[in-house]
Design a protein around this motif. Structure first.
Motif, PDB file in Angstrom:
ATOM      1  N   ALA A   6     -50.810  53.188  -5.242  1.00  0.00           N
ATOM      2  CA  ALA A   6     -49.735  52.510  -5.661  1.00  0.00           C
ATOM      3  C   ALA A   6     -48.513  52.527  -6.811  1.00  0.00           C
ATOM      4  N   ARG A   7     -48.691  54.290  -7.142  1.00  0.00           N
ATOM      5  CA  ARG A   7     -47.244  54.879  -7.848  1.00  0.00           C
ATOM      6  C   ARG A   7     -46.159  54.883  -7.181  1.00  0.00           C
ATOM      7  N   PHE A   8     -45.796  54.551  -5.964  1.00  0.00           N
ATOM      8  CA  PHE A   8     -44.481  54.636  -5.049  1.00  0.00           C
ATOM      9  C   PHE A   8     -43.368  53.795  -5.501  1.00  0.00           C
ATOM     10  N   VAL A   9     -42.503  54.698  -5.281  1.00  0.00           N
ATOM     11  CA  VAL A   9     -41.625  53.644  -5.754  1.00  0.00           C
ATOM     12  C   VAL A   9     -40.408  54.531  -4.834  1.00  0.00           C
ATOM     13  N   HIS A  15     -46.880  60.962  12.341  1.00  0.00           N
ATOM     14  CA  HIS A  15     -45.006  61.111  12.659  1.00  0.00           C
ATOM     15  C   HIS A  15     -44.448  60.991  10.908  1.00  0.00           C
ATOM     16  N   ARG A  16     -43.041  62.283  11.099  1.00  0.00           N
ATOM     17  CA  ARG A  16     -42.757  61.583   9.332  1.00  0.00           C
ATOM     18  C   ARG A  16     -41.313  61.632   9.769  1.00  0.00           C
ATOM     19  N   PRO A  17     -40.866  59.977   9.723  1.00  0.00           N
ATOM     20  CA  PRO A  17     -40.085  60.012   9.570  1.00  0.00           C
ATOM     21  C   PRO A  17     -38.492  60.468   9.494  1.00  0.00           C
ATOM     22  N   VAL A  18     -37.656  60.678   9.377  1.00  0.00           N
ATOM     23  CA  VAL A  18     -35.679  61.531   8.602  1.00  0.00           C
ATOM     24  C   VAL A  18     -35.678  60.139   7.870  1.00  0.00           C
ATOM     25  N   LEU A  19     -35.872  60.815   6.551  1.00  0.00           N
ATOM     26  CA  LEU A  19     -35.644  59.717   5.279  1.00  0.00           C
ATOM     27  C   LEU A  19     -33.557  59.813   5.143  1.00  0.00           C
ATOM     28  N   GLY A  20     -33.325  60.727   4.927  1.00  0.00           N
ATOM     29  CA  GLY A  20     -31.725  61.053   5.261  1.00  0.00           C
ATOM     30  C   GLY A  20     -31.566  60.924   3.145  1.00  0.00           C
ATOM     31  N   THR A  21     -30.988  59.506   3.386  1.00  0.00           N
ATOM     32  CA  THR A  21     -30.682  59.522   1.974  1.00  0.00           C
ATOM     33  C   THR A  21     -31.612  58.277   1.129  1.00  0.00           C
ATOM     34  N   LEU A  22     -32.679  58.248   1.971  1.00  0.00           N
ATOM     35  CA  LEU A  22     -33.332  56.670   1.165  1.00  0.00           C
ATOM     36  C   LEU A  22     -34.339  57.402   0.932  1.00  0.00           C
ATOM     37  N   VAL A  23     -34.760  57.134  -0.483  1.00  0.00           N
ATOM     38  CA  VAL A  23     -36.251  57.073  -1.444  1.00  0.00           C
ATOM     39  C   VAL A  23     -37.386  57.032  -0.821  1.00  0.00           C
ATOM     40  N   ALA A  37     -40.994  58.654  -2.789  1.00  0.00           N
ATOM     41  CA  ALA A  37     -41.834  59.881  -3.793  1.00  0.00           C
ATOM     42  C   ALA A  37     -42.672  59.153  -4.555  1.00  0.00           C
ATOM     43  N   VAL A  38     -43.729  59.900  -5.113  1.00  0.00           N
ATOM     44  CA  VAL A  38     -44.501  58.930  -6.173  1.00  0.00           C
ATOM     45  C   VAL A  38     -44.464  59.775  -7.621  1.00  0.00           C
ATOM     46  N   PRO A  39     -43.542  59.317  -8.289  1.00  0.00           N
ATOM     47  CA  PRO A  39     -43.713  59.911  -9.430  1.00  0.00           C
ATOM     48  C   PRO A  39     -44.778  60.218 -10.494  1.00  0.00           C
ATOM     49  N   GLU A  40     -44.719  61.120 -11.039  1.00  0.00           N
ATOM     50  CA  GLU A  40     -46.012  61.418 -12.085  1.00  0.00           C
ATOM     51  C   GLU A  40     -46.361  61.027 -13.849  1.00  0.00           C
ATOM     52  N   ASP A  41     -44.962  60.841 -14.209  1.00  0.00           N
ATOM     53  CA  ASP A  41     -44.785  59.934 -14.882  1.00  0.00           C
ATOM     54  C   ASP A  41     -43.760  59.400 -15.667  1.00  0.00           C
ATOM     55  N   PRO A  42     -43.488  58.923 -16.198  1.00  0.00           N
ATOM     56  CA  PRO A  42     -42.185  58.166 -16.766  1.00  0.00           C
ATOM     57  C   PRO A  42     -41.002  58.074 -16.336  1.00  0.00           C
ATOM     58  N   GLN A  43     -39.991  59.696 -16.883  1.00  0.00           N
ATOM     59  CA  GLN A  43     -39.222  59.998 -16.575  1.00  0.00           C
ATOM     60  C   GLN A  43     -38.857  60.286 -15.110  1.00  0.00           C
ATOM     61  N   THR A  44     -39.897  61.028 -14.368  1.00  0.00           N
ATOM     62  CA  THR A  44     -39.537  61.177 -13.328  1.00  0.00           C
ATOM     63  C   THR A  44     -39.516  59.667 -12.488  1.00  0.00           C
ATOM     64  N   ARG A  45     -40.275  58.775 -12.530  1.00  0.00           N
ATOM     65  CA  ARG A  45     -40.178  57.099 -12.339  1.00  0.00           C
ATOM     66  C   ARG A  45     -38.869  56.790 -12.702  1.00  0.00           C
ATOM     67  N   ASN A  46     -38.581  55.885 -13.660  1.00  0.00           N
ATOM     68  CA  ASN A  46     -37.133  56.516 -13.909  1.00  0.00           C
ATOM     69  C   ASN A  46     -35.896  57.288 -12.660  1.00  0.00           C
ATOM     70  N   GLU A  47     -36.194  58.162 -13.138  1.00  0.00           N
ATOM     71  CA  GLU A  47     -35.191  58.695 -12.341  1.00  0.00           C
ATOM     72  C   GLU A  47     -35.293  58.467 -10.743  1.00  0.00           C
ATOM     73  N   ARG A  78     -36.177  55.081  -9.600  1.00  0.00           N
ATOM     74  CA  ARG A  78     -36.258  54.145  -9.717  1.00  0.00           C
ATOM     75  C   ARG A  78     -33.823  54.060  -9.656  1.00  0.00           C
ATOM     76  N   GLN A  79     -33.586  55.184 -10.541  1.00  0.00           N
ATOM     77  CA  GLN A  79     -32.538  55.143 -10.116  1.00  0.00           C
ATOM     78  C   GLN A  79     -31.913  55.725  -8.982  1.00  0.00           C
ATOM     79  N   ALA A  80     -32.559  56.642  -8.842  1.00  0.00           N
ATOM     80  CA  ALA A  80     -31.989  56.943  -7.259  1.00  0.00           C
ATOM     81  C   ALA A  80     -32.194  56.023  -6.510  1.00  0.00           C
ATOM     82  N   VAL A  81     -33.079  55.423  -6.064  1.00  0.00           N
ATOM     83  CA  VAL A  81     -33.281  53.682  -5.391  1.00  0.00           C
ATOM     84  C   VAL A  81     -31.651  53.035  -5.557  1.00  0.00           C
TER      85      VAL A  81
END
Length: 602
Positions: A54-57, A128-136, A138-148, A150-153
């Motif tokens: 559920a934490r997926f970004v 199978h793990r697709p090559v995502l390239g520039t696509l994001v 991630a599963v952030p562990e804390d609010p700061q990494t989650r915000n980062e 989301r900015q990458a997305v």
């Protein structure tokens, strides 16, 4: 219906639930690890299921690539893992093991998707793990990494990446620079209107058939319209594959339709040009048949070489190293791709020549171009084969034997041959060459009955060629040699009949037999095995058909021979089409693994 099980604590403002629903998933929320396992057990075994943190970004297309591709039983991206029915048992085992190892189920649910993915790897399951390239993803562990995250997305245009990835990674110059820049938008337009790749493939076929009909009018306006429509058909031909990649709508049936219709479109267009030329008083049916034979033999060379080296060991050579080096230099890459005259360059050339010249000139240039391309590719592959020390597998040898298409006569000869006997031509390729040489010499003589003798020798040597596994360095040349011998025999005898209708009938016969040979290739490529033995026997095998045609030419008058070729063409076409369509439709309905060919340009 697909089901996604969300695990972990909900995150305020997260779009994951809506993203999963937009991808066609029925979303269920697990309160802990035990609940997740129970929800998994409730999903019917014939449905896709996904475990998602559920934490997926991440980007929606990252989820699409990881969770909806129909080609893979198991797939994963960071924070999500999925299983189709074929991978369901492995997923269930991994879930149970992770829950039992996690102790406190409330804690165990955190990061469950990634732990299941790692457990599947540990079990030896192919994930199978697709090559995502520039696509994001991630599963952030804390609010700061989650915000980062989301900015990458926000920094990457998901749709632009999706549209770019819809284009085939390796293609010809004409397709890459003159078609794909806009055909990808045609594909997206089709996707947004709910069209399927198979519908676009069918539209491409219909457009090509209309182009062939225009060429058959024999008028300058008809030729111009034919050229324009042929290019339009090719645009749709590119768009169907791009639509499949854009929307991940891969299927066994779609791959077969795409490959089969490509051949049907091109050869129907050859027939249209020949009919148009005949309306103007010019008989070019021999050229049209020659072009089809040359193009088919080129394809068989490609297929045979690739199958022979599909899983060969010690698969290296100085020639291959040089080829790889040339592929690292920009301009040589495009020159080499253009020399082989792939489908884009070939159709563009045919379309332009049709519009501005005559059918005869079009076929002359086409034959010269295809001959140059065949010489270049075959010579390179021969050099690779003689300079590498590869040990070919039983699977490769069987694939080559299936491509050879030997029938009952050759099978009888192979059974009667003493396996311990040693003689001068103790190599499969040399035996095949000897048989083809006998046949060619007999056809060249011009005698009525000598071709029958030559075809008899040819049938015997065909059996001898396959009386041992095709594991020699150059044994992959045996199937294309057989194709050239069979098709060439029909062409020579039909041309020698010198009666109206003989060459068109021969064109139809070769087209029907070529379909059977292409169908064999596509079955092997799809790991479905060769056509059933009864079909090969009913068709007589390549040596049996060759012998039959020579006998018909010897015992019948020219007009009777033309009728016999027509009847034979219709009989072969009905038999192979009926069995082929039944097989591919049945494979699709029973859920055969989805495939999508990204091989050499056709």
């Amino acid at each position: 219906m697909s089901t996604a099980i969300l695990t972990g604590q909900p995150v305020p403002g997260s779009s994951i639930e809506g993203d999963l629903r937009s991808l066609g998933f029925d979303v269920r929320v697990a309160s802990d690890g035990t609940d997740a396992e129970a929800l998994l057990a409730q999903v019917p075994g014939d449905q896709r299921v996904a475990i998602v943190d559920a934490r997926f970004v991440g980007h929606l297309h990252a989820l699409r690539l990881g969770l909806t591709d129909p080609r893979f039983p198991l797939a994963a991206v960071p924070g999500a893992v999925t299983a189709r029915p074929a991978g369901r048992q492995a997923l269930t085992r991994a879930m149970a093991r992770e829950n039992s190892a996690g102790g406190d189920s409330a804690v165990a649910v955190a990061g469950l998707a990634d732990r299941i993915s790692e457990a599947l790897d540990a079990d030896g399951s192919e994930v199978h793990r697709p090559v995502l390239g520039t696509l994001v993803a991630a599963v952030p562990e804390d609010p700061q990494t989650r915000n980062e995250a989301r900015q990458a997305v926000a920094a990457v245009d998901d749709e632009a990446v999706r549209l770019k990835s819809a284009v085939k990674a390796r293609d010809g110059f004409f397709t890459t620079f003159l078609i794909s820049p806009y055909s990808r938008y045609v594909a997206r337009w089709c996707a947004r209107r709910g069209l399927t790749p198979n519908q676009v493939t069918t539209a491409s076929l219909l457009t090509a058939l209309i182009a062939a009909s225009c060429a058959a009018t024999g008028t300058r306006g008809g030729f111009v319209a034919a050229g324009v429509l042929l290019i339009a058909s090719f645009v749709l031909d590119c768009a169907d594959g791009q639509l499949a990649r854009y929307s991940l709508q891969y299927s066994t049936l779609g791959a077969w339709l795409d490959a089969t219709f490509d051949r049907a479109k091109e050869y129907a267009y050859y027939a249209g040009l020949a009919l148009g030329a005949a309306r103007g008083g010019d008989d070019v049916w021999a050229l049209a048949l020659g072009a089809m034979i040359l193009q088919t033999c080129r394809h068989v060379v490609d297929f045979s070489f690739n199958e022979a080296n599909h899983d060969a060991t010690a698969n290296t050579s100085p020639t291959a190293a040089l080829s790889d080096k040339l592929d690292s230099v920009g301009w040589t890459v495009w020159v080499r791709r253009m020399i082989v005259l792939p489908i884009g360059e070939r159709w563009a050339m045919i379309a332009v020549l049709t519009a501005v010249t005559t059918p005869r000139i079009t076929f002359y240039v086409l034959l010269a171009g295809c001959a140059l391309a065949a010489t270049y590719t075959t010579a390179g592959r021969v050099l690779r084969s003689v300079t590498r020390k590869a040990r070919r597998t039983d699977r490769a040898a069987q694939a080559l034997a299936d491509l050879a298409d030997n029938g009952p006569i050759a099978a009888l000869v192979a059974r009667l041959r003493d396996p311990n006997a040693r003689w001068y031509l103790d190599f499969p390729l040399l035996r095949a060459l000897a048989g083809a040489a006998f046949l060619a010499g007999a056809l060249y003589s011009g005698d009525s009955w000598l071709p029958v003798v030559g075809a008899t020798f040819y049938a015997v040597f065909s059996g001898l060629a396959l009386s041992q596994p095709l594991k020699g360095p150059l044994d992959w040349l045996v199937p294309p040699l057989f194709r050239a011998a069979e098709y060439g025999t029909v062409l020579v005898l039909a041309a020698r009949a010198e009666v109206n209708g003989a060459l068109p009938a021969a064109f139809g016969l070769v087209a029907a037999v070529a379909y059977h040979h292409y169908d064999t290739v596509y079955r092997i490529r799809g790991n479905a095995g060769a056509p059933p033995v009864w079909l090969v026997r009913a068709l007589g095998g390549q040596e049996g058909r060759t012998l039959l045609v020579t006998v018909l030419a010897a015992v019948l008058t020219a007009s009777q021979f033309q009728v016999a070729l027509t009847v034979l063409a219709v009989a072969v076409a009905l038999l192979v089409l009926t069995e082929s369509i039944r097989f591919w439709v049945a494979s699709h309905l029973r859920g055969a693994p989805a495939v999508h060919d990204e091989g050499e340009p056709a």
